[in-house]
Scaffold this active site. Structure first.
Site, short mmCIF file in Angstrom:
data_model
loop_
_atom_site.label_atom_id
_atom_site.label_comp_id
_atom_site.label_asym_id
_atom_site.label_seq_id
_atom_site.Cartn_x
_atom_site.Cartn_y
_atom_site.Cartn_z
CB CYS A 86 -0.94 0.01 1.19
SG CYS A 86 -1.84 -1.55 1.43
CG ASP A 115 -6.09 -6.30 -3.68
OD1 ASP A 115 -5.51 -6.12 -2.59
OD2 ASP A 115 -7.31 -6.49 -3.76
CB CYS A 147 -2.46 7.98 8.93
SG CYS A 147 -3.54 7.67 7.52
CG ASP A 151 -1.01 1.84 -3.91
OD1 ASP A 151 -0.86 2.19 -2.73
OD2 ASP A 151 -2.04 2.09 -4.57
CB ALA A 176 0.74 5.05 -4.14
N GLY A 227 4.31 7.28 -1.82
CA GLY A 227 5.71 6.90 -1.83
C GLY A 227 6.65 7.58 -0.86
N GLY A 228 6.15 8.31 0.13
CA GLY A 228 7.05 8.94 1.09
C GLY A 228 7.89 7.92 1.84
#
Length: 450
Positions: free
Chosen positions: A259, A306, A377, A280, A261, A263-264
């Site tokens: 998962c 996926d 998050c 992603d 993207a 991309g940090g």
């Protein structure tokens, strides 16, 4: 029906920005479209292309301020309107909200906020009959609004009731109120730099946080800032930059970013010397990740798939896996003020089911002795702490590796009693509220034993 107007060379200055802001606010409140969807990518508002950078920045501030203080705005307008906000004309509602937001919290002359809001409703067929009402209400807001805001005493109204109730239950009344207050401030711009954070903080007129993130209040297009074109840094909240650092030395190791993207964290892993595979499911978001890696001059294998179904060609397992699972994103409301108004409490349970599935998939791809960093998050324990406790109870041979305060710049308040990472929006306070705060993040470090 004539096509929509966006901007003309002879138009009243600032009107186009406010028209698009009203469209975007209406999109969130009445069409349940996210800000990301409306401001970027294929679904972005068509009028954005015609806005100058200054007007684009104004539009974003208008939208963010309106959504960030939506509950307080509702209180103020309810006191100024005898019959409530008109329900048959969305443009009248958005014009009132945006106009009041400018009067109460933005550096816009009251007369300009009133005049441009009136022009917005005059240009809308359904809302035009409310032009006099909008004019009168906003003039009253200029006179009486500040005292009506004082009646609220805090930011609790700006948090959806179901969400505030959960935060009180999970973190206590005082901390919940502190979180709400932190979400009421426009956040800083946080950057992860490849090296020399103190030097970049000086160049970008900001400060280097203890964790190494550079924090600045510069506004405008990030692409014009020093170091962007050269790939010396990328935009990433200080809290979001912490999970990838929990792996320690990963130079030369095979690390999977699920998962991934935009991309940090992928960039952090690659910058640390790992051989990174980024997965992603979104082609558009993965295209953005590839663009970011190209600018940053970082080598990453990218896969559009996926995460729950993907299987590597060589199934020898990974040394490390980072998974930032899809979640309610309630920890990011300070940067994405639409989130609280678009999410519902039922989403917590629905997404927790997906998170369990993705976490178990990640464990299956680990080498014996490999490390999993699970993060999210969200501020909701069902998406963080409870997922990890469930994994530890169900998965034989899985153990937690506690995080120490020394690994996160001595910030002991962000380390839980169990040894996991838990940041809150009210953490890392600063005398200037715009330079304080963190996104709400949870991360746990787990090892699959041989």
């Amino acid at each position: 029906m004539p096509p929509p107007r966006y901007a003309t060379s002879s138009e009243v200055p600032g009107l186009a920005a406010r028209r698009i802001a009203a469209d975007v606010v209406d999109g969130v409140l009445h069409k349940r479209r996210t800000l990301d969807d409306q401001l970027d990518g294929a679904g972005a508002h068509p009028g954005l292309k015609q806005l100058a950078d200054r007007d684009r920045a104004l539009m974003r501030r208008l939208v963010a301020t309106t959504l960030r203080r939506l509950g307080t705005l509702g209180h103020v307008l309810s006191r100024l309107l005898d019959r409530g906000v008109p329900t048959d004309a969305p443009r009248a509602q958005s014009a009132l909200l945006i106009g009041a937001a400018q009067i109460l919290w933005m550096d816009v002359p009251d007369h300009a906020a009133v005049d441009l809001s009136v022009r917005l409703v005059q240009a809308d067929r359904r809302a035009a009959k409310y032009a006099g009402l909008v004019n009168a209400v906003l003039r009253r807001c200029a006179r009486e609004g500040a005292s009506l805001v004082e009646e609220v005493k805090g930011h609790a109204l700006d948090i959806p009731p179901w969400l505030l109730k959960r935060w009180v239950a999970n973190y206590g009344e005082a901390t919940a109120q502190d979180i709400a207050a932190a979400l009421g401030h426009e956040p800083s711009l946080d950057l992860t730099v490849k090296s020399e954070p103190a030097q970049w903080a000086s160049r970008l007129h900001g400060e280097a946080l203890p964790t190494g993130t550079v924090r600045t209040l510069l506004h405008g297009s990030v692409t014009m800032l020093p170091g962007f074109a050269e790939g010396q840094w990328w935009v990433q909240d200080a809290a979001a930059a912490l999970p990838a650092r929990l792996f320690g030395d990963i130079a030369g190791k095979a690390v999977l970013d699920l998962c991934a993207a935009p991309g940090g964290k992928t960039a952090q892993l690659a910058q640390a010397g790992a051989r990174v595979t980024a997965v992603d499911r979104s082609p558009a978001r993965m295209a953005r990740l590839k663009d970011n890696m190209s600018r940053l001059q970082l080598e990453v294998e990218s896969v559009v798939s996926d995460a729950a179904e993907w299987q590597p060609v060589e199934n020898g397992g990974f040394d490390g896996i980072l998974i930032d699972t899809p979640c309610t994103s309630t920890g990011t409301i300070r940067r994405h003020p639409d989130v609280g108004w678009l999410r519902q409490e039922a989403d917590v349970t629905t997404l927790a089911t997906l998170q369990k599935r993705l976490a178990r998939k990640a464990i299956s791809l680990l080498k014996p002795g490999g490390m999993l960093v699970y993060c999210t998050c969200s501020l909701e324990p069902e998406e963080g702490e409870q997922i990890v406790e469930g994994l530890l109870a169900d998965e034989i041979g899985l153990r937690r590796v506690p995080v120490s305060a020394s690994e996160v710049a001595g910030l002991s308040e962000i380390v839980t009693a169990a040894g996991d990472l838990r940041t809150l929006p009210c953490h890392l306070p600063h005398q200037d509220p715009r330079l304080g705060g963190l996104d709400g993040f949870y991360a746990a470090r787990l090892v699959r034993q041989g």
